[in-house]
Write a protein that holds these residues in place. Structure first.
Motif, short mmCIF file in Angstrom:
data_model
loop_
_atom_site.label_atom_id
_atom_site.label_comp_id
_atom_site.label_asym_id
_atom_site.label_seq_id
_atom_site.Cartn_x
_atom_site.Cartn_y
_atom_site.Cartn_z
N UNK A 1 0.94 -1.21 -0.02
CA UNK A 1 0.06 0.01 -0.06
C UNK A 1 1.01 1.06 -0.01
N UNK A 2 0.68 2.16 -1.10
CA UNK A 2 1.46 3.22 -1.15
C UNK A 2 0.57 4.46 -0.97
N UNK A 3 1.20 5.67 -0.88
CA UNK A 3 0.10 6.99 -1.23
C UNK A 3 -0.07 7.62 -2.71
N UNK A 4 1.11 7.55 -3.28
CA UNK A 4 0.87 7.88 -4.68
C UNK A 4 1.51 6.78 -5.66
N UNK A 5 1.08 7.24 -6.98
CA UNK A 5 1.61 6.59 -8.02
C UNK A 5 2.97 6.16 -8.07
N UNK A 6 3.84 7.24 -7.98
CA UNK A 6 5.34 7.24 -8.22
C UNK A 6 6.03 6.04 -7.38
N UNK A 7 5.23 5.95 -6.06
CA UNK A 7 5.71 5.22 -4.78
C UNK A 7 5.21 3.55 -5.50
N UNK A 8 4.09 3.56 -5.93
CA UNK A 8 3.49 2.23 -6.37
C UNK A 8 4.36 1.89 -7.45
N UNK A 9 4.69 2.62 -8.55
CA UNK A 9 5.50 2.18 -9.62
C UNK A 9 6.75 1.66 -9.10
N UNK A 48 -10.19 -3.63 -10.59
CA UNK A 48 -10.87 -2.38 -9.93
C UNK A 48 -11.56 -2.69 -8.70
N UNK A 49 -11.44 -1.80 -7.74
CA UNK A 49 -12.13 -2.11 -6.48
C UNK A 49 -13.23 -0.86 -6.30
N UNK A 50 -14.15 -1.33 -5.22
CA UNK A 50 -15.03 -0.27 -5.04
C UNK A 50 -14.27 1.12 -4.73
N UNK A 51 -14.94 2.21 -4.95
CA UNK A 51 -14.45 3.80 -4.89
C UNK A 51 -13.50 4.35 -5.68
N UNK A 52 -13.22 3.44 -7.06
CA UNK A 52 -12.49 3.60 -8.00
C UNK A 52 -11.00 3.45 -7.58
N UNK A 53 -10.69 2.75 -6.77
CA UNK A 53 -9.25 2.10 -6.44
C UNK A 53 -8.86 1.16 -7.60
N UNK A 54 -7.77 0.84 -8.14
CA UNK A 54 -7.14 0.08 -8.94
C UNK A 54 -5.86 -0.46 -8.29
N UNK A 55 -6.05 -1.79 -8.10
CA UNK A 55 -4.88 -2.77 -7.69
C UNK A 55 -4.31 -3.28 -8.60
N UNK A 56 -2.87 -3.15 -8.58
CA UNK A 56 -1.79 -3.75 -9.69
C UNK A 56 -1.66 -5.17 -9.03
N UNK A 57 -1.74 -5.82 -9.82
CA UNK A 57 -1.43 -7.27 -9.38
C UNK A 57 -0.43 -8.29 -10.19
N UNK A 58 0.51 -8.92 -9.49
CA UNK A 58 1.42 -9.63 -10.10
C UNK A 58 1.40 -10.76 -9.56
N UNK A 59 1.31 -12.20 -10.31
CA UNK A 59 1.23 -13.28 -9.84
C UNK A 59 2.30 -14.18 -10.72
N UNK A 60 3.00 -14.81 -9.78
CA UNK A 60 4.18 -15.71 -10.35
C UNK A 60 3.98 -16.89 -9.54
N UNK A 61 4.69 -17.91 -10.07
CA UNK A 61 4.70 -19.24 -9.40
C UNK A 61 4.84 -19.32 -7.77
N UNK A 62 3.53 -19.66 -6.92
CA UNK A 62 4.24 -19.52 -5.62
C UNK A 62 3.60 -18.50 -4.97
N UNK A 67 -0.38 -4.30 -5.50
CA UNK A 67 0.04 -2.91 -5.07
C UNK A 67 -0.95 -2.08 -5.38
N UNK A 68 -1.16 -1.04 -4.36
CA UNK A 68 -2.39 -0.33 -4.59
C UNK A 68 -1.86 1.24 -4.05
N UNK A 69 -2.05 2.42 -5.00
CA UNK A 69 -1.82 3.54 -4.39
C UNK A 69 -3.09 4.25 -3.74
N UNK A 70 -3.08 4.42 -2.54
CA UNK A 70 -4.36 4.65 -1.56
C UNK A 70 -4.76 6.26 -1.83
#
Length: 284
Positions: A1-9, A48-62, A67-70
């Protein structure tokens, strides 16, 4: 969970997301750090979550990491974290199953809770304990201005009988994160990370906070909100910060935001192949 997009990136790139991953952040957010990663053996997507939130998901074996900018501040952080946790627990996705944005079977809402919630981003560091460019791992998350001013000084909310202002981080988790970072060539400063709603801008305020919270390593704006939401769902929490400026008088010329974002990215590169792929090693 980060505050802004640059941190999330920075976090997402460290974890193996490709840089500038499409429509995953809001336009107008701070410029993104350069970087890319080989993602041939993984999958990324926007949820996409309620409230316009967008989660960036990474799935790898295991493992799977979201990652979400809150947004900035403890209230926004608490609301976004609670939303993500509610959806993950299947108790409040708020999505119509017929909607194109409804969660997939592997998305939050499938009843698969998170093993760990991490508040991450850049922060002010208390000099000389946490110099510019250093990484701070919280051993406690402290709401430093949740209380009352009195003629005799500050009273924390516990002294008022209204709640709590501190979330300890599991010592074994703090130690493991710090050990992984040190083994990877990026030793961390371990100590309390303070959450404030108003960033410190004077030497007097910095000295007051340091005196009230001995050993404080950094100051940020979201950690306590994230920790409150995680505690409500019984999920362990950690806070990891990279220092962009010194706590005290505001001197924009001395800020090192790019350096801090690079340190944050490197920290999550190290943790993404160790701590985050071994939920059995996360203290409950």
């Amino acid at each position: 969970m980060t505050a802004v997009a640059a941190e999330a990136d920075s976090v997402a790139t460290g974890l193996g997301h490709p840089a500038n991953s499409g429509d995953l952040t809001n336009p107008g957010d701070p410029a993104r750090p350069a970087g890319s990663a080989d993602t041939a053996d993984s999958a990324e997507g926007a949820l996409r979550l309620p409230g316009g939130l967008v989660v960036r998901r990474r799935t790898a074996p295991g493992f799977t990491v979201d990652v979400l900018a809150a947004g900035v501040g403890p209230a926004a952080a608490a609301a976004a974290t609670a939303t993500a946790l509610a959806v993950a627990s299947g108790s409040g996705s708020g999505s119509d199953s017929g909607s194109p944005d409804a969660p997939s079977p592997d998305a939050p809402g499938s009843g698969r809770p998170y093993d760990l919630v991490v508040s991450a981003g850049i922060a002010g560091g208390f000099a000389p304990r946490a110099p510019l460019g250093s990484v701070v791992v919280a051993d406690s998350v402290v709401a430093a201005d949740l209380g009352a001013q009195t003629p005799d000084g500050y009273l924390a909310v516990e002294e008022l009988g209204f709640g709590r202002s501190t979330h300890p981080v599991a010592p074994a988790l703090t130690a493991r994160i710090a050990r992984v970072l040190a083994d990877g060539g990026r030793p961390a400063v371990v100590g309390p990370v303070l959450t404030v709603s108003t960033v410190t801008g004077t030497a007097a305020r910095a000295a007051e906070l340091a005196g009230r919270h001995p050993g404080a390593a950094a100051e940020a704006m979201e950690g306590f909100g994230v920790a409150e939401a995680a505690a409500a769902y019984g999920v362990p929490v950690a806070e990891i910060r990279a220092v962009s400026n010194a706590v005290g008088p505001r001197d924009r010329a001395a800020w090192r935001i790019g350096e801090a974002l690079a340190a944050l990215r490197d920290a999550f590169r190290l943790l993404g192949s160790t701590v985050f792929v071994d939920p059995e090693g996360i203290p409950q």
